[in-house]
Design an enzyme around this catalytic site. Structure first.
Site, PDB file in Angstrom:
ATOM      1  N   HIS A  66      44.044  40.080  41.196  1.00 21.45           N
ATOM      2  CA  HIS A  66      42.904  39.653  40.379  1.00 21.45           C
ATOM      3  C   HIS A  66      42.990  38.172  40.033  1.00 21.45           C
ATOM      4  CE1 HIS A  66      41.994  43.847  40.089  1.00 21.45           C
ATOM      5  NE2 HIS A  66      43.105  44.112  39.429  1.00 21.45           N
TER       6      HIS A  66
ATOM      7  N   HIS B 108      38.782  47.474  41.118  1.00 19.32           N
ATOM      8  CA  HIS B 108      39.696  48.132  42.056  1.00 19.32           C
ATOM      9  C   HIS B 108      38.930  49.037  43.018  1.00 19.32           C
ATOM     10  CE1 HIS B 108      41.860  47.595  38.164  1.00 19.32           C
ATOM     11  NE2 HIS B 108      42.737  47.028  38.967  1.00 19.32           N
TER      12      HIS B 108
END
Length: 332
Positions: A57, A219
């Site tokens: 991320h 995700h």
């Protein structure tokens, strides 16, 4: 799959090591761990803010370690929570004697592991407070907001908490500021493509070339709707309508906006989205105090973006404007 990597299993640690080498003025790696702390840690008399979660991320989480932001960041493997021992050990390195705030996204693995690390710290006599980011309006209805995921709005929460801690506020006061920032922030995203986890070498889900998914998580979690790709103005309008329905913003309010790229979206496209968002908000009689456009919380190489809105009061406005210096944000 073409990637600028070495061993697919070493992406998380090698990326972290590269970050530290690139920005030694802001942070240092904790010896033997996938974690970083501020280069001047521990800061005596200052609440330490520790954030973390799965890698993939970037620049979240380690990229937000620095002055006016977090004091420490712990990285798990790609899309995997870090286990309790490195969280505990990193917290011990960052602790300046006045307590620690754990600040992370609301995911089951992170909740379990950070809670276990907090128990270990409590056993050592160190006070720990926890704030979980729950800004994703797509992940649960308003009456179950505590179940929502934390996505790009975590940037705002770290910024507010970091500025409050820099004022040498108490642990309770820093946690209260982070809680208010979280309560005043909403995010929703749109994905245009999947991402590829390096260790697997294939996309984590399938989406057609002419399709998009509104509300997908960082995700690859399922969104609220999938349909034909539409123009950027229409997408921005739909996302903003759902955000403002969830967080009513009275005319005349002051706000901050983040248009966040998920990793593979060109800046030109993000600015086109912000163009639409800015016009919608101006027409609604809202004042944009601060704008952020770019990759702030990505999802490897996913195409798409998210939009985050934070409703400001005087305290949040002051803390948002406060100086910050870290790899992913330099704000005077």
């Amino acid at each position: 799959m073409k990637k600028l990597i070495n061993n697919p299993d070493h992406v998380a640690i090698e990326s972290l090591e590269g970050l530290v080498l690139a920005y030694p003025q802001y942070l240092r790696q904790v010896k033997g761990l996938q974690s970083v702390v501020r280069v001047d840690s521990p800061r005596r008399g200052k609440v330490a803010i520790l954030t973390g979660g799965g890698s993939g991320h970037e620049p979240m989480f380690a990229g937000y370690v620095g002055r006016g932001m977090a004091d420490a960041g712990v990285a798990g493997n790609v899309f995997a929570s870090p286990p309790p021992p490195p969280i505990y050990q990193t917290a011990k390195v960052a602790h300046g004697g006045t307590g620690i705030l754990f600040l992370y996204g609301n995911y089951s693995g992170d909740v379990l592991n950070f809670d276990l690390a907090a128990e270990m710290l409590h056993t050592d006599g160190i006070n720990v407070e926890t704030v979980r980011v729950t800004d994703d309006v797509a992940s649960a209805p308003p009456d179950r907001r505590e179940e929502r995921r934390g996505i790009a709005g975590g940037f705002f929460v770290i910024k507010i908490a970091g500025a409050k801690a820099e004022e040498h506020a108490t642990l309770a006061e820093v946690a209260a500021a982070a809680t208010k920032a979280n309560a005043n922030t909403r995010t929703m995203g749109v994905s245009l493509s999947s991402c590829t986890i390096p260790a697997s070498g294939h996309p984590i889900f399938e989406i057609a070339e002419n399709e998009m998914e509104i509300g997908m998580g960082i995700h690859g979690e399922r969104g609220v709707s999938r349909g034909a790709l539409r123009p950027a103005d229409n997408i921005a309008s739909e996302i903003m309508a759902q955000i403002i329905e969830d967080l009513p913003v009275p005319r005349g309010s002051e706000i901050a906006i983040l248009v966040n790229g998920l990793g593979a979206t060109p800046m030109a496209e993000l600015f086109i989205v912000f163009r639409a968002v800015g016009r919608l908000l101006q027409n609604a009689g809202l004042t944009i105090i601060r704008t952020y456009v770019g990759n702030y919380v990505s999802s490897l190489d996913m195409a798409g973006c998210s939009i985050s809105l934070m409703l400001l009061d005087e305290e949040l406005k002051r803390l948002l404007r406060a100086p910050a210096e870290c790899p992913a944000l330099v704000q005077g």
